[in-house]
Design a protein around this motif. Structure first.
Motif, PDB file in Angstrom:
ATOM      1  N   VAL A  20       0.832  -1.157   0.031  1.00 50.92           N
ATOM      2  CA  VAL A  20       0.026  -0.070   0.059  1.00 50.92           C
ATOM      3  C   VAL A  20       0.837   1.204  -0.065  1.00 50.92           C
ATOM      4  O   VAL A  20       0.288   2.382  -0.111  1.00 50.92           O
ATOM      5  CB  VAL A  20      -0.998   0.119   0.995  1.00 50.92           C
ATOM      6  N   VAL A  21       2.235   1.173   0.009  1.00 56.05           N
ATOM      7  CA  VAL A  21       2.978   2.399   0.177  1.00 56.05           C
ATOM      8  C   VAL A  21       3.609   2.610  -1.066  1.00 56.05           C
ATOM      9  O   VAL A  21       3.498   1.852  -2.000  1.00 56.05           O
ATOM     10  CB  VAL A  21       3.994   2.154   1.482  1.00 56.05           C
ATOM     11  N   LYS A  27       9.613  -0.284   2.899  1.00 59.56           N
ATOM     12  CA  LYS A  27       8.889  -1.677   2.226  1.00 59.56           C
ATOM     13  C   LYS A  27       8.839  -1.539   0.807  1.00 59.56           C
ATOM     14  O   LYS A  27       9.147  -2.588   0.250  1.00 59.56           O
ATOM     15  CB  LYS A  27       7.488  -1.638   2.861  1.00 59.56           C
ATOM     16  N   ASP A  59      -5.725  -1.971   2.149  1.00 58.89           N
ATOM     17  CA  ASP A  59      -5.451  -2.706   3.158  1.00 58.89           C
ATOM     18  C   ASP A  59      -6.305  -4.019   3.471  1.00 58.89           C
ATOM     19  O   ASP A  59      -5.701  -5.405   3.683  1.00 58.89           O
ATOM     20  CB  ASP A  59      -5.468  -1.784   4.618  1.00 58.89           C
ATOM     21  N   LYS A  80      -2.084  -4.586  11.391  1.00 56.68           N
ATOM     22  CA  LYS A  80      -3.357  -5.075  10.460  1.00 56.68           C
ATOM     23  C   LYS A  80      -3.676  -6.642  10.418  1.00 56.68           C
ATOM     24  O   LYS A  80      -4.226  -6.960   9.662  1.00 56.68           O
ATOM     25  CB  LYS A  80      -2.969  -4.829   9.104  1.00 56.68           C
ATOM     26  N   ARG A 156      -6.772   9.491  12.512  1.00 57.24           N
ATOM     27  CA  ARG A 156      -6.733   8.263  11.687  1.00 57.24           C
ATOM     28  C   ARG A 156      -5.846   7.338  12.177  1.00 57.24           C
ATOM     29  O   ARG A 156      -4.492   7.383  12.736  1.00 57.24           O
ATOM     30  CB  ARG A 156      -6.175   8.445  10.374  1.00 57.24           C
ATOM     31  N   GLN A 158      -4.417   2.556  12.089  1.00 56.44           N
ATOM     32  CA  GLN A 158      -4.758   1.498  11.318  1.00 56.44           C
ATOM     33  C   GLN A 158      -5.680   0.661  12.048  1.00 56.44           C
ATOM     34  O   GLN A 158      -6.059   0.937  13.250  1.00 56.44           O
ATOM     35  CB  GLN A 158      -3.342   0.966  11.085  1.00 56.44           C
ATOM     36  N   ASN A 196       2.477   7.920  11.585  1.00 53.75           N
ATOM     37  CA  ASN A 196       3.141   7.316  10.854  1.00 53.75           C
ATOM     38  C   ASN A 196       4.499   7.499  10.846  1.00 53.75           C
ATOM     39  O   ASN A 196       5.036   8.574  11.467  1.00 53.75           O
ATOM     40  CB  ASN A 196       2.777   7.417   9.176  1.00 53.75           C
ATOM     41  N   ASN A 200       6.578   7.175   5.392  1.00 54.69           N
ATOM     42  CA  ASN A 200       4.959   7.231   5.050  1.00 54.69           C
ATOM     43  C   ASN A 200       4.605   8.774   4.731  1.00 54.69           C
ATOM     44  O   ASN A 200       3.951   9.160   3.940  1.00 54.69           O
ATOM     45  CB  ASN A 200       4.227   6.346   5.695  1.00 54.69           C
ATOM     46  N   LEU A 221       6.319   1.064  13.762  1.00 56.34           N
ATOM     47  CA  LEU A 221       5.513   0.645  12.678  1.00 56.34           C
ATOM     48  C   LEU A 221       6.369  -0.391  11.778  1.00 56.34           C
ATOM     49  O   LEU A 221       7.363   0.080  11.364  1.00 56.34           O
ATOM     50  CB  LEU A 221       4.923   1.491  11.601  1.00 56.34           C
TER      51      LEU A 221
END
Ligand code: LMR
Length: 322
Positions: A20-21, A27, A59, A80, A156, A158, A196, A200, A221
């Motif tokens: 997702v990044v 990553k 996600d 997650k 926000r 995860q 984050n 990110n 993270l």
């Protein structure tokens, strides 16, 4: 075409690796490195297709896609794994549980980390490795210096109950949201802030819509690289061995660059002049630690008291010394 047997046998084995990044993150770079090594070492018998930036799945969908075999490899954040039925990984989300990468590696590179990955097998998933991202900053359109500053803010998070608890312990209202939606939610004010690692924050341009960034390092993270077990077990043994080697070396690469990537991202955010940095004095940090400590005990039921204690033992974390 119908000499099918050979034609089919020569088709490469495709590994779809969804994440997702951005590419330009620890990553993203780790995934690209794995692709390179895997393809070289299997001499083209394996083709790795990397799909970054949620372009294939967000996600929640990517977890479902892995279970169904629509993708073969993912590296979701450790925050997650609740929806998969393995919430114990949320232990990594506990506020201030790790002071450094060195402390964290005692867990991810030791028996506690290995035992956690083994819990994925009954879910039809093989955990291959832990990949680092880094320590989180907190951002918002107001300066977050003391716990009281969080009061009423929509933050926000995860999909981790531990992170939910963390934000509530600070007085904020946590909102679970897919990573791909965060920038827009910040921009339009659907949420007020987020957390984050800098890599990110920067690559998603979140700093352009957040006036303040607190360098709190309040939590870690990172990722577990996971594969569909049926797919993995079904690989020819020599291919699987080559891929294991490629994963081992990509893991070293990803973990070696993680800190530097985050340091560079923080520098870039600073240079952009878009958000103002806030550093915490020792006393201010202590107030954050005290406010969030209850999340450790509150999470015992979900994560397991023994697991939390075994991590304290590895890292020397002592709640009575806060
Ligand atoms: C997030 O959703 O904030 C992170 O898990 C994204 C990621 O994969 O680093």
């Amino acid at each position: 075409m119908l000499a099918g047997g050979t034609a089919v046998a020569q088709q490469p084995i495709v590994i779809k690796f969804s994440h997702v990044v951005a590419n330009d993150t620890p990553k993203g770079k780790g995934a690209d490195h794995f692709k390179k090594l895997a393809e070289e070492r299997t001499k083209g018998r394996v083709k790795v297709e990397v799909y970054p930036n949620s372009q294939l799945y967000k996600d929640k969908e990517e977890m479902e896609a892995l279970s169904l075999g629509a993708v073969q490899m993912l590296a979701p954040s450790l925050a997650k794994f609740g929806p998969l039925g393995v919430p114990a990984f949320e232990v990594f989300d506990l506020p201030f549980i790790f002071d450094s990468y060195a402390e964290l590696h005692k867990v991810t590179q030791g028996p506690v980390g290995a035992a956690l990955l083994a819990r994925l097998e009954p879910k039809g998933i093989v955990g291959l490795a832990y990949w680092d991202n880094g320590f989180k900053v907190m951002s918002a359109n107001k300066a977050l210096k003391a716990p009281a500053d969080f009061k009423g803010l929509k933050m926000r998070i995860q999909s981790s109950k531990v992170l939910d608890g963390q934000m509530r312990s600070l007085g904020a209202n946590p909102q679970v949201m897919a990573f791909s939606e965060v920038y827009q939610a910040l921009q339009t004010g659907v949420v007020d802030g987020t957390e984050n690692p800098p890599s990110n924050l920067y690559t998603q341009k979140m700093h352009e819509v957040q006036k303040f960034v607190t360098l709190s390092d309040h939590g870690y993270l990172g990722y577990a690289v996971i594969v569909n077990k049926k797919f993995w077990d079904g690989l020819p043994a020599d291919v699987r061995t080559a891929l294991e080697g490629a994963m081992k070396d990509s893991t070293k690469y990803a973990n070696d660059i993680a800190k530097e990537e985050n340091d560079k991202a923080l520098e870039a955010v600073k240079k952009s002049g878009k958000s103002q940095f806030i550093t915490l004095s020792a006393d201010e940090k202590k107030a954050w630690k005290k406010a969030t400590l209850k999340v450790h005990t509150d999470s015992e039921g979900r994560i397991g008291k023994d697991l939390i204690q075994s991590i304290y033992k590895e890292t020397g974390f002592d709640p009575s010394k806060l």
